[in-house]
Design a protein around this motif. Sequence first.
Motif, PDB file in Angstrom:
ATOM      1  N   ILE A  69       0.852  -1.188   0.000  1.00  0.00           N
ATOM      2  CA  ILE A  69       0.000   0.000   0.000  1.00  0.00           C
ATOM      3  C   ILE A  69       0.887   1.237   0.000  1.00  0.00           C
ATOM      4  O   ILE A  69       1.758   1.389   0.847  1.00  0.00           O
ATOM      5  CB  ILE A  69      -0.938  -0.002   1.219  1.00  0.00           C
ATOM      6  CG1 ILE A  69      -1.860  -1.208   1.151  1.00  0.00           C
ATOM      7  CG2 ILE A  69      -1.720   1.298   1.290  1.00  0.00           C
ATOM      8  CD1 ILE A  69      -2.743  -1.369   2.353  1.00  0.00           C
ATOM      9  N   VAL A  70       0.643   2.095  -0.969  1.00  0.00           N
ATOM     10  CA  VAL A  70       1.438   3.318  -1.089  1.00  0.00           C
ATOM     11  C   VAL A  70       0.680   4.460  -0.410  1.00  0.00           C
ATOM     12  O   VAL A  70      -0.468   4.740  -0.730  1.00  0.00           O
ATOM     13  CB  VAL A  70       1.699   3.666  -2.570  1.00  0.00           C
ATOM     14  CG1 VAL A  70       2.468   4.964  -2.689  1.00  0.00           C
ATOM     15  CG2 VAL A  70       2.429   2.531  -3.258  1.00  0.00           C
ATOM     16  N   ILE A  71       1.335   5.091   0.546  1.00  0.00           N
ATOM     17  CA  ILE A  71       0.752   6.232   1.253  1.00  0.00           C
ATOM     18  C   ILE A  71       1.645   7.430   0.987  1.00  0.00           C
ATOM     19  O   ILE A  71       2.859   7.374   1.234  1.00  0.00           O
ATOM     20  CB  ILE A  71       0.640   5.953   2.761  1.00  0.00           C
ATOM     21  CG1 ILE A  71      -0.275   4.759   2.993  1.00  0.00           C
ATOM     22  CG2 ILE A  71       0.140   7.180   3.499  1.00  0.00           C
ATOM     23  CD1 ILE A  71      -0.319   4.257   4.394  1.00  0.00           C
ATOM     24  N   ASP A  72       1.039   8.477   0.455  1.00  0.00           N
ATOM     25  CA  ASP A  72       1.863   9.636   0.126  1.00  0.00           C
ATOM     26  C   ASP A  72       2.366  10.325   1.397  1.00  0.00           C
ATOM     27  O   ASP A  72       1.790  10.204   2.473  1.00  0.00           O
ATOM     28  CB  ASP A  72       1.130  10.614  -0.791  1.00  0.00           C
ATOM     29  CG  ASP A  72      -0.129  11.188  -0.162  1.00  0.00           C
ATOM     30  OD1 ASP A  72      -0.137  11.400   1.053  1.00  0.00           O
ATOM     31  OD2 ASP A  72      -1.096  11.433  -0.901  1.00  0.00           O
ATOM     32  N   SER A  73       3.435  11.048   1.237  1.00  0.00           N
ATOM     33  CA  SER A  73       4.075  11.693   2.383  1.00  0.00           C
ATOM     34  C   SER A  73       3.199  12.796   2.976  1.00  0.00           C
ATOM     35  O   SER A  73       3.311  13.101   4.162  1.00  0.00           O
ATOM     36  CB  SER A  73       5.439  12.242   1.986  1.00  0.00           C
ATOM     37  OG  SER A  73       5.296  13.190   0.955  1.00  0.00           O
ATOM     38  N   ASP A  74       2.318  13.391   2.165  1.00  0.00           N
ATOM     39  CA  ASP A  74       1.427  14.435   2.678  1.00  0.00           C
ATOM     40  C   ASP A  74       0.449  13.874   3.711  1.00  0.00           C
ATOM     41  O   ASP A  74       0.163  14.524   4.708  1.00  0.00           O
ATOM     42  CB  ASP A  74       0.650  15.093   1.532  1.00  0.00           C
ATOM     43  CG  ASP A  74       1.531  15.958   0.651  1.00  0.00           C
ATOM     44  OD1 ASP A  74       2.642  16.314   1.103  1.00  0.00           O
ATOM     45  OD2 ASP A  74       1.103  16.261  -0.477  1.00  0.00           O
TER      46      ASP A  74
END
Length: 137
Positions: free
Chosen positions: A83-88
């Motif tokens: 799962i990719v979670i953006d840094s924002d």
Amino acid sequence: MICFYCGQENSHESALCTFCEAPLKARRPQLRDHLFLEQCELPFSELSLFHTYDLLILLRLVREERSTCYRLMRSVQKAPEGIVIDSDTLAFAESDYRRYTARMRVIEGILIDRMGYKPKRVDDKLLASLKAKLENN
């Protein structure tokens, strides 16, 4: 003007009581009808005018929200690798947690000044006993 602290009569021109030197025109904390989490964002000068009972309720609300933010932040940090979670998103969760931590410390500081300690837990038992004391006076 009658002093709130000692009950002595004073002239209307004086800012301090002639007997005990307490400020005559200072606003004293009053119980509020409703409290909302957003009130924790008020500046220190306004929070210090809250009644101790109200500060305890506000502290309870802030601690609950801080715990929710912490759990959210941890779940985002521990997301599976697929799962990719953006840094924002991660930065937002962390900034919310830090903001509520700082707000909690402000309220705890005011309570330490008034009570001499900060309560570990603000539960119904603590609030009920304080409410009973307020109603007896």
